[in-house]
Write an enzyme that holds these catalytic residues in place. Structure first.
Site, PDB file in Angstrom:
ATOM      1  N   VAL A 640      33.564 -26.231   6.276  1.00  7.26           N
ATOM      2  CA  VAL A 640      33.633 -24.776   6.112  1.00  7.26           C
ATOM      3  C   VAL A 640      32.263 -24.135   5.954  1.00  7.26           C
ATOM      4  CG1 VAL A 640      35.954 -24.789   5.170  1.00  7.26           C
ATOM      5  CG2 VAL A 640      34.002 -25.015   3.620  1.00  7.26           C
ATOM      6  N   TYR A 645      21.175 -27.411   1.354  1.00  2.00           N
ATOM      7  CA  TYR A 645      21.602 -28.513   0.497  1.00  2.00           C
ATOM      8  C   TYR A 645      22.354 -29.560   1.320  1.00  2.00           C
ATOM      9  CZ  TYR A 645      24.089 -30.776  -3.427  1.00  2.00           C
ATOM     10  OH  TYR A 645      24.592 -31.666  -4.314  1.00  2.00           O
ATOM     11  N   VAL A 648      29.596 -28.221   3.269  1.00  2.00           N
ATOM     12  CA  VAL A 648      30.713 -27.984   2.353  1.00  2.00           C
ATOM     13  C   VAL A 648      32.017 -28.211   3.118  1.00  2.00           C
ATOM     14  CG1 VAL A 648      31.856 -26.322   0.852  1.00  2.00           C
ATOM     15  CG2 VAL A 648      29.381 -26.326   1.026  1.00  2.00           C
ATOM     16  N   LYS A 662      30.979 -29.884  -1.971  1.00  2.00           N
ATOM     17  CA  LYS A 662      29.616 -29.637  -1.505  1.00  2.00           C
ATOM     18  C   LYS A 662      28.890 -30.976  -1.434  1.00  2.00           C
ATOM     19  CE  LYS A 662      25.750 -26.739  -3.109  1.00  2.00           C
ATOM     20  NZ  LYS A 662      25.431 -25.692  -4.104  1.00  2.00           N
ATOM     21  N   ASP A 758      19.066 -16.583  -8.951  1.00  2.25           N
ATOM     22  CA  ASP A 758      19.307 -16.351  -7.528  1.00  2.25           C
ATOM     23  C   ASP A 758      20.536 -15.458  -7.338  1.00  2.25           C
ATOM     24  OD1 ASP A 758      18.497 -16.618  -4.899  1.00  2.25           O
ATOM     25  OD2 ASP A 758      19.719 -18.384  -4.526  1.00  2.25           O
TER      26      ASP A 758
END
Length: 958
Positions: A640, A645, A648, A662, A758
């Site tokens: 998705v 990083y 996911v 994740k 963030d």
């Protein structure tokens, strides 16, 4: 492993090495010939094979050399015919090597695949050969800052793919070449070229009207400081893509074209120091115009134009000696971005009226040598510099007011990068102290901006923006740069802004040749783009670098046989070590497997995974096999989204509960940091407006985090229209309140308190009832007992949302989140990204905002989806709150708890109950019902190293 097998592998390895040294013989011969011509080549030239052994500055595709980039290497010699046998060469960059001299040979025509020819700041002289027009794929032609003479080759008109043409700062003469019939080319054929840079030459004659057409896509047109004569042709008004125009310091005469106001995208218009005459054209409608230079021309005597106050973006007006008469309307000084007004030696008269509402950016009004008889300051005390010397108001009344004397030159230092919360050291000779207070041999140079959209050199904002932009672009590991420093902004006689730049090496005290070459190429090729909200076209002049960490450079051919033998021996040793390592690794893996299964953090590496073993509260440990099953072997159907990083995946637990998994990329250092931070922080926070962490997986080299699945994507997706969910004003208020409550919980109720660091629209997720949930804690920082006021830390965050005070001081506080939340609020009401098309949303709102008008005069930037026709209740108060959140000083900003209370009041003004749950599921929305993609995990839902999402970092050609 048997000895026969080892011997076989050794022989195979040697055979592989021998056949791999396969640089095309003609290319290798050409490069070795250059070694006899050029001095100061990198030390590994002549060692082994050019492609296989990665000679500095050489890039290959297969066996062919496609790139030769050696800028700022202190090379000496000539560009000989050997280079022109590199028939597959696409990039040739020898910039900032003053020792590369001689003429540019016509053999350049042999490089038919050349895309970039960049020879900035070398020592070339003589004419540019006509053969330059025989390079069909050429996109960038930069020959500026040399000593080329003769005329501009008309054959350049054949380069139909040319994007960048820079021949500035040479000694080129003759007239501007244009086409003559269907077979004789000229510059007018370059309809796809965006940059014409011809300043500081000796080009003469009239400007051909044929040079311009409506088909052209020029954005920068620079012919300053030449010998051009005649009138400015009216065809110039056809090129409506233009942004910067410079014809200053020529001998142009006649009337200005009346259709100049067609050029509504122009930011900089420089026409000073010519012989222009006739009436001033009406420039009303040029609402993007920042700087207007018309000084020292002979226009017809005319009253102050009525269109002056319509130039809403104007920062700088320079009109000395232009025959202006009459009074300056007080409305002119109200222009919100106005910084500099110089109208010396005109015929202005009457009373100078500076009323209330004067621009708070105004720095100087210089009206020397006019006929002003009185000064009426109805606006009260002013902070700008006003000069009325040699006007009747001073001359006849004998006034002793400060404006009747020429102020002394301000000798206070201009902008200089400050140390980042540290004490600079006294460094050794040749070194300087970086912003991080580390001594190193920096790489220095001068940035020369040929256009800029401001004039106040004492304003920190543009330079902080530039510094931030440079730091982000040259960040490690893309470049071996630790930090950057800017110093001494100044204007030179050509009205160019000069700025000294230092770049400091990462993790050592000096750069190697590869690092310098990579940095210099980013400037010479214009890959680096400065913030276009402040700065126009630029040139970088790299200074010679004397402290390379590499071994001494070659000045002639090396003994290649010995080098090849040494390289082969080293390769064999390397292969043996790798094989031994594989064997040891397998044995170790068997021994550790049982421990790993019993302890999910048995292999946690404090160095690679950012600190000690995570301390968890309540998060479940999932096995790899479980997550593999829940995602159907991590199938593409369950993918998705992805980011810096990793990826996911959507998963389904045995009880039917949807989760988001994740999964970090293998070996991701950024993943180690985010993994530890998120599982530690999210395992101890529980709030309906914060995304819930359900568990984690740390085995088989995997790092995975398992969250509750949020079905309706991010707020950023909805504001952009990507999710298909429509947000009216009430829904936006509800989302803003939920997000504020989530952040306030982190600041005030979490133990320990957490600074998110963030806050942005991609990190506010929307559940099935459009309740906001704060997500992505990869950059978050907990506040310990000893850190009640701030945390001193490396600056991270997302461009556009980043708190400028945090950036300047490196002191992170809860008020840094408040600033980001204020930007988010402005995004909610405008539907715009914080930085969009070079415009910063905070600055744009401040510029347009007028509290005396309906909706604060912000209609043109407000998102129409909020229902402007119904005058959204509480919108003005919402904007007021947002602007308080983005105050420059953190102490002037509210707390998040205060933000929550104010949004609750605004909701009550709008007839809403701030404590009621959302009643409608997103499934009721029309677009969602049609099957719109509502995945919450787009590229921008992740924090990246340095904190800037890929989309913000991507620099498109301008």
């Amino acid at each position: 492993m048997g000895s026969a097998v080892w011997l076989f592998l050794l022989l195979v390895s040697i055979h592989i090495y021998i056949i791999a040294a396969a640089t095309n013989p003609d290319d290798a011969s050409a490069l070795r010939s250059l070694m006899g011509e050029w001095k100061n080549l990198p030390s590994n030239w002549g060692t082994g094979d050019p492609c296989d052994d990665n000679w500095v500055g050489i890039d290959c595709s297969g066996s062919r050399v496609i790139s030769l980039q050696l800028p700022n290497m202190k090379l000496e010699g000539r560009l000989t015919g050997d280079v022109f046998s590199l028939s597959e060469l696409q990039d040739l960059d020898l910039s900032y090597n003053e020792g590369i001299t001689g003429s540019l040979p016509s053999g350049i025509a042999n490089l038919k695949k050349l895309v970039n020819l960049i020879l900035v700041g070398c020592g070339f002289f003589g004419p540019i050969p006509d053969a330059i027009g025989s390079l069909p794929q050429l996109r960038v032609l930069s020959l500026n800052s040399n000593g080329f003479t003769g005329s501009i080759p008309r054959s350049i008109g054949n380069l139909s793919n040319l994007y960048w043409l820079d021949l500035a700062d040479n000694q080129l003469g003759g007239e501007i070449p244009v086409s003559d019939g269907p077979t004789t080319p000229g510059l007018d054929w370059l309809i796809n070229t965006k940059h014409f840079h011809f300043g500081k030459n000796q080009i003469s004659g009239p400007i051909p009207s044929k040079l311009f057409s409506s088909e052209m896509s020029l954005i920068h047109l620079l012919f300053e400081s030449n010998r051009l004569s005649g009138a400015l042709p009216s065809t110039l008004g056809l090129v409506n893509t233009l942004e910067v125009i410079r014809f200053d310091n020529n001998s142009l005469n006649g009337n200005l074209p009346l259709n100049l106001n067609n050029l509504t995208s122009v930011h900089d218009l420089f026409l000073s120091n010519n012989k222009l005459s006739g009436p001033l054209p009406n420039l009303a409608g040029m609402t993007n115009l920042n700087t207007l230079y018309l000084s020292n021309n002979s226009f017809n005597s005319t009253d102050i134009p009525s269109w002056f106050p319509t130039l809403s973006s104007l920062t700088t007006l320079m009109m000395e000696d232009t025959q202006l008469t009459g009074q300056i309307p007080a409305a002119f000084f109200v222009l919100p971005q106005l910084q500099t007004v110089v109208l010396k030696r005109n015929n202005l008269d009457g009373t100078l009226d500076i009323g209330p509402g004067v621009s708070n950016q105004l720095e100087i009004i210089d009206l020397q040598g006019n006929s002003i008889t009185d000064f009426n300051n109805t606006g009260g005390p002013y902070t700008f510099e006003l000069i009325l010397v040699d006007n009747p108001v001073c001359r006849e009344t004998g006034s002793s007011n400060t404006y009747c004397t020429i102020p002394p030159t301000d000798s206070s230092p201009l902008y200089s990068t400050a140390p980042m919360n540290c004490q600079p050291y006294s460094c050794s000779y040749g070194q300087s102290s970086s912003p991080m207070c580390r001594c190193a041999y920096s790489y220095t140079g001068t940035l020369q901006f040929r256009g800029l959209f401001f004039s106040d050199l004492r304003s920190k904002t543009p330079f902080v923006s530039l510094e931030q932009n440079l730091t982000q672009f040259f960040k490690f590991p893309e470049f071996p740069v630790d930090s950057v420093s800017l110093n001494n902004p100044r204007m030179d006689p050509y009205q160019y802004l000069l700025l000294d730049l230092e770049l400091f090496p990462y993790s050592q005290d000096r750069f190697n040749r590869t690092g310098i070459s990579k940095i210099a190429s980013a400037f010479s090729s214009q890959d680096y783009k400065p913030p276009d909200m402040y700065f126009g076209p630029y040139v970088f002049n790299g200074h010679p670098y004397d402290y390379f960490s590499d071994a001494p450079a070659h000045s002639s051919k090396s003994s290649t046989g010995i080098a090849i033998g040494a390289a082969a021996g080293a390769s064999v040793l390397f292969v043996l070590l790798v094989l031994a390592g594989i064997y040891a690794y397998r044995q170790r893996k068997r021994a550790d497997r049982a421990t790993l299964e019993s302890n999910p953090f048995a292999h946690w590496d404090p160095k690679k995974s950012s600190g000690s073993i995570p301390q968890l509260k309540g998060a479940r440990c999932f096995s790899f096999e479980e997550l593999k099953k829940y995602t159907h072997n991590f199938s593409d159907a369950n993918d998705v989204g992805s980011g810096g990083y990793g990826k996911v995946y959507r998963g389904t637990l045995p009880a039917g509960e949807l989760v988001a998994i994740k999964r970090a990329q293998q070996g991701s250092m950024q993943g180690g940091l985010e993994f530890k931070t998120e599982i530690e922080l999210l395992s101890r926070v529980h709030h309906k407006n914060v995304v819930s962490l359900l568990g984690f997986c740390f085995e088989r080299g995997e790092q995975m985090l398992i969250y509750e699945y949020i079905p309706n994507g991010s707020l950023g997706d909805s504001l952009s229209g990507k999710s298909g969910i429509r947000l009216d004003w009430n829904r936006r208020l509800k989302i803003a309140l939920g997000a504020a409550r989530g952040v306030a919980y982190l600041h005030e109720l979490a133990n320990p308190p957490i600074i998110h660091r963030d806050i942005k629209s991609p990190n506010i997720l929307l559940d099935e009832r459009l309740n906001a949930k704060v997500a992505d804690f990869g950059l978050s920082k907990p506040m310990g007992d000893s850190e009640k006021s701030h945390v001193s830390t490396q600056v991270k965050g997302t461009m556009g949302y980043l708190d400028p005070e945090y950036y300047m001081t490196q002191q992170l506080t809860e008020k840094s989140d408040v600033y980001s939340f204020g930007v988010l609020m402005l995004e909610i009401v405008t539907g715009r990204r914080p930085i969009e098309r070079g415009t910063y949303i905070v600055r744009e709102v401040r510029t347009l905002m007028d509290k005396s008008k309906s909706l604060y005069n912000l209609q043109q930037i407000l998102d129409r989806a909020i229902g402007l026709g119904t005058s959204p209740k509480g919108l003005e108060r919402f904007v007021d709150l947002a602007m308080r959140c983005v105050e420059e000083s953190g102490s002037a900003r509210p707390t998040m708890g205060e933000v929550v209370k104010e949004i609750e009041v605004i909701m009550q003004m709008a007839g809403m109950n701030p404590n009621a749950e959302s009643a409608a599921s997103s499934a009721t929305y029309e677009d969602a019902a049609k099957g719109a993609d509502l995945h919450p995990y787009s590229d921008e839902s992740f924090a990246y190293s340095g904190g800037f999402p890929l989309s913000a970092n991507k620099m498109e050609p301008q």
